[in-house]
Design an enzyme around this catalytic site. Structure first.
Site, PDB file in Angstrom:
ATOM      1  N   GLY A  67       0.772  -1.241   0.000  1.00  0.00           N
ATOM      2  CA  GLY A  67       0.000   0.000   0.000  1.00  0.00           C
ATOM      3  C   GLY A  67       0.801   1.288   0.000  1.00  0.00           C
ATOM      4  O   GLY A  67       0.274   2.347   0.361  1.00  0.00           O
ATOM      5  N   SER A  68       2.052   1.248  -0.459  1.00  0.00           N
ATOM      6  CA  SER A  68       2.822   2.501  -0.451  1.00  0.00           C
ATOM      7  C   SER A  68       2.268   3.508  -1.465  1.00  0.00           C
ATOM      8  O   SER A  68       2.283   4.713  -1.219  1.00  0.00           O
ATOM      9  CB  SER A  68       4.312   2.253  -0.699  1.00  0.00           C
ATOM     10  N   ASN A  69       1.755   3.025  -2.586  1.00  0.00           N
ATOM     11  CA  ASN A  69       1.133   3.962  -3.531  1.00  0.00           C
ATOM     12  C   ASN A  69      -0.151   4.551  -2.962  1.00  0.00           C
ATOM     13  O   ASN A  69      -0.427   5.743  -3.151  1.00  0.00           O
ATOM     14  CB  ASN A  69       0.866   3.273  -4.877  1.00  0.00           C
ATOM     15  N   MET A 116      -3.143  -6.968  -7.397  1.00  0.00           N
ATOM     16  CA  MET A 116      -2.471  -8.016  -8.150  1.00  0.00           C
ATOM     17  C   MET A 116      -3.435  -9.035  -8.751  1.00  0.00           C
ATOM     18  O   MET A 116      -3.246 -10.235  -8.624  1.00  0.00           O
ATOM     19  CB  MET A 116      -1.436  -8.711  -7.259  1.00  0.00           C
ATOM     20  N   ASN A 129      -4.295   2.369 -13.787  1.00  0.00           N
ATOM     21  CA  ASN A 129      -3.315   1.457 -13.179  1.00  0.00           C
ATOM     22  C   ASN A 129      -1.931   2.083 -13.236  1.00  0.00           C
ATOM     23  O   ASN A 129      -1.633   2.861 -14.143  1.00  0.00           O
ATOM     24  CB  ASN A 129      -3.304   0.129 -13.944  1.00  0.00           C
ATOM     25  N   HIS A 184       1.960   0.753 -13.534  1.00  0.00           N
ATOM     26  CA  HIS A 184       2.766  -0.432 -13.837  1.00  0.00           C
ATOM     27  C   HIS A 184       4.239  -0.024 -13.744  1.00  0.00           C
ATOM     28  O   HIS A 184       4.644   0.956 -14.371  1.00  0.00           O
ATOM     29  CB  HIS A 184       2.433  -0.936 -15.243  1.00  0.00           C
ATOM     30  N   ASP A 187      -2.312  -5.006 -19.228  1.00  0.00           N
ATOM     31  CA  ASP A 187      -1.408  -3.849 -19.355  1.00  0.00           C
ATOM     32  C   ASP A 187      -1.310  -3.347 -20.801  1.00  0.00           C
ATOM     33  O   ASP A 187      -0.232  -3.030 -21.298  1.00  0.00           O
ATOM     34  CB  ASP A 187      -0.012  -4.191 -18.792  1.00  0.00           C
TER      35      ASP A 187
END
Ligand code: GAR
Length: 191
Positions: free
Chosen positions: A12-14, A91, A108, A110, A146
């Protein structure tokens, strides 16, 4: 402000960087966090979100079929009326039904150039190939893996990054600013 549903599966750092940008950075007055959702009730990122006082929700994906799980997640998220679904280390590949439910509104991040690398383990890929740089990509999510339209990319210099941890450290620092800035631009543009 635009309502964000942030989806995560792990650290969860983002999510934390986005929360900080909402509080006092690029997203201030632009967005608010409607919910932080995880497919893993034990994800550390959920606990971090709760500690900040953010609304959280989870549904365990373990052992579930993708389509029926995703439909349940869509229903759950809709309770929070999100304008954007923001994947932040979520994920799981989204089923077409999920993508269609929030068409053009799923973003998203990436940790590689999506033209060169798709799926998991992008930092390992950059490190194992001793790349001198990699590119963080923020993109809209379509039904492929992606493959959606790129909103922004930023180069990470990897010269002298001789451990995987150092590659990740440099990359995450870029992720944390690029994601908030790109979302702010997108929300402003779409009004
Ligand atoms: C981040 O590096 C993110 O870009 C990546 O997972 C990490 C999650 O970290 N996402 C993917 O690889 C998606 N295919 P975080 O939980 O600390 O934000």
């Amino acid at each position: 402000p635009a309502r964000l549903a942030i989806l995560l599966s792990g650290r969860g750092s983002n999510m934390l960087a986005l929360a900080e940008a909402v509080r006092a950075g690029a997203l201030r007055g632009v967005a608010e966090i409607a919910v932080v959702f995880s497919n893993d009730p034990a994800a550390p990122g959920l606990e971090s979100a709760a500690a900040l006082g953010l609304p959280t929700a989870s549904l365990p994906s373990k052992g579930r079929k993708r389509e029926s799980f995703d439909l349940e997640v869509v229903d759950r998220l809709k309770e929070y009326q999100p304008d954007y679904v923001v994947l932040a280390g979520y994920m799981r590949v989204l089923s077409p039904a999920f993508v269609r439910a929030f068409a053009g509104r799923i973003v998203n991040i990436h940790p590689a150039d999506t033209h060169q690398h798709q799926g998991l383990h992008a930092y390992e890929w950059a490190f194992d190939n001793r790349l001198s740089e990699t590119k963080i990509t923020v993109h809209l999510v379509d039904e492929g893996l992606d493959t959606g339209p790129i909103l922004a990319q930023q180069v990470v210099n990897l010269v002298g990054a001789d451990t995987l941890a150092e590659v990740q450290r440099r990359g995450l620092a870029v992720e944390h600013t690029l994601y908030a800035n790109t979302l702010a631009d997108l929300i402003r543009k779409e009004g």
